[in-house]
Design an enzyme around this catalytic site. Structure first.
Site, PDB file in Angstrom:
ATOM      1  N   SER A 100      41.406  40.889  50.269  1.00 32.57           N
ATOM      2  CA  SER A 100      40.381  40.195  51.055  1.00 32.57           C
ATOM      3  C   SER A 100      39.690  41.241  51.907  1.00 32.57           C
ATOM      4  CB  SER A 100      41.021  39.158  51.972  1.00 32.57           C
ATOM      5  OG  SER A 100      41.880  38.319  51.254  1.00 32.57           O
ATOM      6  N   LYS A 175      36.258  33.647  50.592  1.00 36.11           N
ATOM      7  CA  LYS A 175      37.544  33.885  51.273  1.00 36.11           C
ATOM      8  C   LYS A 175      37.362  33.848  52.800  1.00 36.11           C
ATOM      9  CE  LYS A 175      41.783  35.360  51.977  1.00 36.11           C
ATOM     10  NZ  LYS A 175      43.017  34.685  51.689  1.00 36.11           N
ATOM     11  N   LYS A 243      42.004  40.837  60.766  1.00 34.81           N
ATOM     12  CA  LYS A 243      41.055  41.554  59.913  1.00 34.81           C
ATOM     13  C   LYS A 243      40.071  40.589  59.238  1.00 34.81           C
ATOM     14  CE  LYS A 243      42.439  41.737  55.912  1.00 34.81           C
ATOM     15  NZ  LYS A 243      42.354  41.059  54.612  1.00 34.81           N
TER      16      LYS A 243
HETATM   17  P1  NAD Z   1      50.837  44.107  52.495  1.00 38.82           P
HETATM   18  O1  NAD Z   1      50.541  44.912  53.717  1.00 38.82           O
HETATM   19  O2  NAD Z   1      52.148  43.441  52.360  1.00 38.82           O
HETATM   20  O3  NAD Z   1      50.643  45.025  51.170  1.00 38.82           O
HETATM   21  C1  NAD Z   1      49.667  46.017  51.027  1.00 38.82           C
HETATM   22  C2  NAD Z   1      50.226  47.093  50.071  1.00 38.82           C
HETATM   23  O4  NAD Z   1      49.199  48.070  49.842  1.00 38.82           O
HETATM   24  C3  NAD Z   1      51.436  47.838  50.624  1.00 38.82           C
HETATM   25  O5  NAD Z   1      52.475  47.849  49.660  1.00 38.82           O
HETATM   26  C4  NAD Z   1      50.905  49.250  50.901  1.00 38.82           C
HETATM   27  O6  NAD Z   1      51.897  50.248  50.755  1.00 38.82           O
HETATM   28  C5  NAD Z   1      49.828  49.370  49.843  1.00 38.82           C
HETATM   29  N1  NAD Z   1      48.801  50.357  50.117  1.00 38.82           N
HETATM   30  C6  NAD Z   1      48.098  50.545  51.267  1.00 38.82           C
HETATM   31  N2  NAD Z   1      47.178  51.513  51.096  1.00 38.82           N
HETATM   32  C7  NAD Z   1      47.293  51.942  49.827  1.00 38.82           C
HETATM   33  C8  NAD Z   1      46.597  52.916  49.049  1.00 38.82           C
HETATM   34  N3  NAD Z   1      45.589  53.655  49.557  1.00 38.82           N
HETATM   35  N4  NAD Z   1      46.962  53.083  47.757  1.00 38.82           N
HETATM   36  C9  NAD Z   1      47.976  52.354  47.215  1.00 38.82           C
HETATM   37  N5  NAD Z   1      48.659  51.419  47.897  1.00 38.82           N
HETATM   38  C10 NAD Z   1      48.328  51.221  49.190  1.00 38.82           C
HETATM   39  O7  NAD Z   1      49.633  43.050  52.393  1.00 38.82           O
HETATM   40  P2  NAD Z   1      49.619  41.653  51.590  1.00 38.82           P
HETATM   41  O8  NAD Z   1      50.118  40.580  52.489  1.00 38.82           O
HETATM   42  O9  NAD Z   1      50.188  41.838  50.240  1.00 38.82           O
HETATM   43  O10 NAD Z   1      48.035  41.420  51.491  1.00 38.82           O
HETATM   44  C11 NAD Z   1      47.199  42.137  50.580  1.00 38.82           C
HETATM   45  C12 NAD Z   1      45.817  41.501  50.607  1.00 38.82           C
HETATM   46  O11 NAD Z   1      45.929  40.113  50.229  1.00 38.82           O
HETATM   47  C13 NAD Z   1      45.154  41.513  52.006  1.00 38.82           C
HETATM   48  O12 NAD Z   1      43.792  41.738  51.878  1.00 38.82           O
HETATM   49  C14 NAD Z   1      45.442  40.107  52.522  1.00 38.82           C
HETATM   50  O13 NAD Z   1      44.477  39.696  53.469  1.00 38.82           O
HETATM   51  C15 NAD Z   1      45.390  39.288  51.242  1.00 38.82           C
HETATM   52  N6  NAD Z   1      46.160  38.025  51.237  1.00 38.82           N
HETATM   53  C16 NAD Z   1      47.452  37.990  51.728  1.00 38.82           C
HETATM   54  C17 NAD Z   1      48.146  36.781  51.709  1.00 38.82           C
HETATM   55  C18 NAD Z   1      49.557  36.661  52.273  1.00 38.82           C
HETATM   56  O14 NAD Z   1      50.046  35.518  52.436  1.00 38.82           O
HETATM   57  N7  NAD Z   1      50.240  37.745  52.557  1.00 38.82           N
HETATM   58  C19 NAD Z   1      47.556  35.637  51.180  1.00 38.82           C
HETATM   59  C20 NAD Z   1      46.284  35.723  50.659  1.00 38.82           C
HETATM   60  C21 NAD Z   1      45.591  36.931  50.685  1.00 38.82           C
END
Ligand code: NAD
Length: 306
Positions: A100, A175, A243
């Site tokens: 997102s 979103k 964010k």
């Molecule tokens: P998270 O922080 O758990 O995971 C992010 C991952 O990205 C981590 O494993 C991190 O190590 C990796 N990462 C960061 N920078 C990187 C890079 N340059 N190269 C490779 N890997 C990298 O976040 P999340 O909760 O999985 O959310 C991810 C996205 O999904 C966000 O945009 C969030 O808003 C969206 N989202 C999350 C949820 C939820 O319930 N958690 C629901 C819907 C949408």
């Protein structure tokens, strides 16, 4: 005869990316994975994925490369930065960003991807980690219809009924609409339940009484039980919710759309971050009003902090 499956690359194996990539494996897609955290990559390799050592390598070996990263900055780094997707992507292949992020960033990245002869969709998701695990995420997609149709099966292995909303950026705009509703919903029921608790009502009884009425919602059903247990393990982190509202407020400012209620909840998120809550679940929005009222929403009788 079964149709040959496209090779998929998956970058970003966090709370959401891990279960989403496991569902791609379950659906039979050959999968290459990359994350900056090696343990996360190892977990997926143990589940049957191939290890990529960079975002570039994930794109080199894939027909469809997916990112699931926190925000615009991480997506720009993984795609446009050194050893990024752009260096590895081949003409005719597809890049899907499921993070997102700011829709304007999606549009900017798309231009760079298309200049390489490849295609892009922005396809953020909604739903908790649980929906990522059971493959029932809502997926809102921006991009060209032919590319959406080509990738529909891949998206369907992670979510139910992906919807093409418009051209590139439309997925992330949708979103933002979704996230305003989610955050304001949590803030609203937090205030309401704190009032009930301080007045001596049992939150569990209130929940049972109202959940099937006009105030019922997916967020209420998901979050009130864990709030009553005082469990704020993420889920969806306060930092990510902040964010999303930041992106919504930026887009709204550029379009002269006032978002007074969104701005107010963003202030609550800033205050909660200052109190060290950024890695708690976004249901911890309730702490803001609980502290002001000196009352917690707890299972059983209302506990009042004196
Ligand atoms: P998270 O922080 O758990 O995971 C992010 C991952 O990205 C981590 O494993 C991190 O190590 C990796 N990462 C960061 N920078 C990187 C890079 N340059 N190269 C490779 N890997 C990298 O976040 P999340 O909760 O999985 O959310 C991810 C996205 O999904 C966000 O945009 C969030 O808003 C969206 N989202 C999350 C949820 C939820 O319930 N958690 C629901 C819907 C949408």
């Amino acid at each position: 005869m079964s149709e040959k499956k496209e090779k998929v690359g998956f970058i970003g194996l966090g709370i959401m990316g891990k279960p989403m990539s496991k569902n791609l494996l379950k659906a039979g897609y050959p999968l290459a994975v990359f994350d900056i955290v090696p343990e996360s990559v190892n977990e997926l390799v143990a589940a049957g994925a191939r290890k990529a050592t960079s975002s570039r390598e994930a794109a080199v070996v894939s027909d469809v490369t997916i990112t699931m990263l926190p925000d615009s900055a991480q997506v720009e780094q993984a795609v446009l930065g050194g050893d990024g997707v752009l260096e590895g992507i081949r003409p005719g292949t597809v890049y899907i960003d499921m993070s997102s992020i700011n829709p304007l960033v999606s549009q900017r990245i798309c231009k760079r991807i298309e200049a390489k002869g490849a295609h892009m969709l922005d396809a953020p998701v909604s739903g908790s980690e649980l929906k990522a695990i059971d493959g029932s995420l809502a997926i809102m997609v921006g991009g060209k219809a032919e590319i959406f149709n080509r990738c529909r099966k891949i998206l369907e292995s992670m979510g139910k009924n992906p919807v093409l909303v418009g051209d590139i950026g439309a997925g992330n705009l949708t979103k933002l609409v979704n996230q305003i509703i989610v955050a304001l919903n949590i803030a609203a029921f937090s205030e309401a339940f704190v009032l009930g608790a301080k007045a001596g009502l049992d939150p569990e009884k209130v929940f049972e009484a109202i959940r099937n009425g006009a105030a019922g919602s997916v967020m209420l059903n998901q979050k009130i039980p864990s709030i009553m247990e005082r469990n704020f393990k993420p889920g969806f982190k306060i930092a990510l919710q902040r964010k999303d509202l930041k992106n919504a407020l930026e887009v709204a400012r550029d379009m002269d759309v006032p978002l007074p209620l969104t701005s107010l909840v963003q202030q609550e998120l800033i205050a909660l971050t200052n109190e060290g809550e950024e890695n708690n679940d976004h249901s911890a929005i309730c702490h803001f009003i609980e502290r002001l009222a000196k009352t917690e929403i707890r299972r059983g009788s209302a506990k009042q902090n004196q």
